[in-house]
Write an enzyme that holds these catalytic residues in place. Structure first.
Site, mmCIF file in Angstrom:
data_model
loop_
_atom_site.group_PDB
_atom_site.id
_atom_site.type_symbol
_atom_site.label_atom_id
_atom_site.label_comp_id
_atom_site.label_asym_id
_atom_site.label_seq_id
_atom_site.Cartn_x
_atom_site.Cartn_y
_atom_site.Cartn_z
ATOM 1 N N HIS A 1 0.687 -1.171 0.033
ATOM 2 C CA HIS A 1 -0.001 0.091 -0.105
ATOM 3 C C HIS A 1 0.637 1.288 -0.147
ATOM 4 O O HIS A 1 0.496 2.186 -0.503
ATOM 5 C CB HIS A 1 -1.042 0.101 1.374
ATOM 6 C CG HIS A 1 -2.224 -1.194 0.995
ATOM 7 N ND1 HIS A 1 -2.412 -1.771 2.188
ATOM 8 C CD2 HIS A 1 -2.421 -1.646 -0.050
ATOM 9 C CE1 HIS A 1 -3.414 -2.680 1.644
ATOM 10 N NE2 HIS A 1 -3.310 -2.593 0.395
ATOM 11 N N HIS B 1 -7.947 -8.803 -6.932
ATOM 12 C CA HIS B 1 -8.129 -9.573 -5.828
ATOM 13 C C HIS B 1 -8.473 -8.509 -4.844
ATOM 14 O O HIS B 1 -7.671 -8.394 -3.974
ATOM 15 C CB HIS B 1 -7.056 -10.447 -5.740
ATOM 16 C CG HIS B 1 -6.868 -11.449 -6.787
ATOM 17 N ND1 HIS B 1 -6.240 -11.160 -7.788
ATOM 18 C CD2 HIS B 1 -7.040 -12.907 -6.812
ATOM 19 C CE1 HIS B 1 -6.293 -12.389 -8.634
ATOM 20 N NE2 HIS B 1 -6.901 -13.160 -8.079
ATOM 21 N N SER C 1 -6.831 -2.324 -0.084
ATOM 22 C CA SER C 1 -6.561 -1.710 -1.584
ATOM 23 C C SER C 1 -7.920 -1.097 -2.060
ATOM 24 O O SER C 1 -7.739 0.185 -2.370
ATOM 25 C CB SER C 1 -6.140 -2.612 -2.372
ATOM 26 O OG SER C 1 -4.803 -3.223 -1.925
ATOM 27 N N GLU D 1 -13.780 -9.772 -6.554
ATOM 28 C CA GLU D 1 -13.466 -10.528 -5.363
ATOM 29 C C GLU D 1 -14.157 -11.836 -5.755
ATOM 30 O O GLU D 1 -15.680 -11.710 -5.504
ATOM 31 C CB GLU D 1 -13.929 -9.785 -4.150
ATOM 32 C CG GLU D 1 -13.689 -10.987 -2.716
ATOM 33 C CD GLU D 1 -12.285 -11.524 -2.835
ATOM 34 O OE1 GLU D 1 -12.247 -12.672 -2.460
ATOM 35 O OE2 GLU D 1 -11.388 -10.744 -2.841
ATOM 36 N N GLY E 1 -10.724 -12.354 -11.211
ATOM 37 C CA GLY E 1 -10.308 -11.087 -11.649
ATOM 38 C C GLY E 1 -9.247 -11.492 -12.748
ATOM 39 O O GLY E 1 -8.882 -10.515 -13.549
ATOM 40 N N ASP F 1 -3.002 -9.073 -6.743
ATOM 41 C CA ASP F 1 -2.382 -9.468 -5.509
ATOM 42 C C ASP F 1 -2.972 -10.760 -4.880
ATOM 43 O O ASP F 1 -3.593 -10.606 -3.777
ATOM 44 C CB ASP F 1 -1.888 -8.354 -4.527
ATOM 45 C CG ASP F 1 -3.216 -7.794 -4.014
ATOM 46 O OD1 ASP F 1 -4.297 -8.007 -4.828
ATOM 47 O OD2 ASP F 1 -3.555 -7.412 -2.889
#
Length: 313
Positions: A19, A42, A120, A139, A168, A188
């Site tokens: 981040h 994700h 995120s 997701e 995704g 990620d």
């Protein structure tokens, strides 16, 4: 298939690296006039309680983001950052690190302390421009999808943010190239399944063919697994073959020697100690920003042998 829950790991050192890098990239990308599309393949649940049962079970945030907030500046011996960092910024804190802490502080208050950690999706949303930019979230975990949908609904973001319970990796293909021809893609996965490594590689290879000028940010764990070791090498090869710039950043918090009683067998070292970010087409300011910020992160979060960071391009 759906056993991984990021709530156990929210706010750990891997989140700090991911981040911190993400905020630095968005600060640059949103400084341009043209609209930006951000895609999170994700997305997770979007927001995590650091005082909840799952976070307290692992206590990873206490050695991650909470340690940053409670740490001390090396020069002035002052708090590295107060909960309201926008009003209590310290000059010696690297600007990229300050931006990251400010983004987190906006989700908390002095009265309650660092009780929630934004994932995120919410960090990205807080930095985008409502009148211009778009955020696409994916997701697949059903429980996390429901949580994510609820958190996004509370943002009252309208058509700016879309949430989809879908794969995704596959959905990214339908979004590239974006109409505005500017995009940041964050990939990620949990890497709980070995197949995730291959899917990341295949996803990036396809994305570079569809939209070679996009900005692609891949988080990955650094663990003793062949797939993890080869992933950044494969991403570098793809970037070079596509004639695109790239940047690889890693953070290792190290490991203290295991403690055990005399005559007792030492315990096995466990837990993730290092992770990396691989960025294709990074902002030209990103390396300098991380070069300034990561030593401070290591100084606060490093805990023993092996601690450090690397930056390669």
């Amino acid at each position: 298939m759906f056993s991984y829950r990021h709530a156990f790991h929210a706010g750990n050192h891997a989140d700090v690296l991911k981040h911190l890098t993400l905020v630095a990239m968005l600060k640059y990308l949103t400084d341009k006039d043209s609209a930006l599309t951000v895609i999170d393949t994700h997305a997770g649940a979007g927001l995590y309680r650091l005082d909840g049962d799952m976070a307290r079970t692992s206590a990873e945030a206490t050695q991650g983001v909470q340690k940053l907030f409670l740490g001390s500046d090396l020069e002035q011996k002052q708090p590295l950052a107060q909960i309201n960092t926008a009003q209590a910024a310290i000059k010696s804190v690297a600007s990229a690190l300050q931006d990251y802490l400010d983004a987190l502080a906006s989700f908390n208050s002095n009265a309650t302390g660092q009780r929630v950690y934004p994932g995120s999706p919410l960090i990205i949303h807080s930095l985008l421009r409502p009148e211009a930019d778009k955020l696409k979230l994916f997701e697949l975990h059903p429980t996390d999808y429901r949580s994510l949908s609820g958190h996004v609904k509370q943002l009252d973001a309208g058509r700016m943010v879309t949430v989809d319970c879908a794969n995704g990796f596959e959905k990214l293909k339908t979004l590239l190239p974006p109409p505005n021809k500017r995009a940041l893609v964050l990939i990620d996965p949990s890497y709980e399944m070995k197949s995730d490594y291959g899917q990341v590689s295949a996803c990036i290879q396809d994305a570079l063919l569809r939209f070679p000028t996009g900005c692609y940010a891949v988080w990955y764990p650094i663990i003793p697994r062949p797939e993890a070791h080869s992933l950044p090498k494969k991403l570098k090869t793809m970037a070079v073959q596509a004639k695109r710039t790239w940047l690889q950043a890693t953070l290792n918090i190290g490991q203290e020697p295991p403690r055990h009683a005399p005559g007792e067998k030492p315990s096995k070292l466990v837990g993730l100690r290092a992770s990396g970010m691989f960025i294709i087409n990074p902002p030209h300011t990103l390396k300098a920003a991380l070069q300034e910020a990561l030593p401070q992160v290591v100084a606060q979060l490093g805990r023993g042998r092996g601690k450090g960071f690397t930056l390669m391009n």
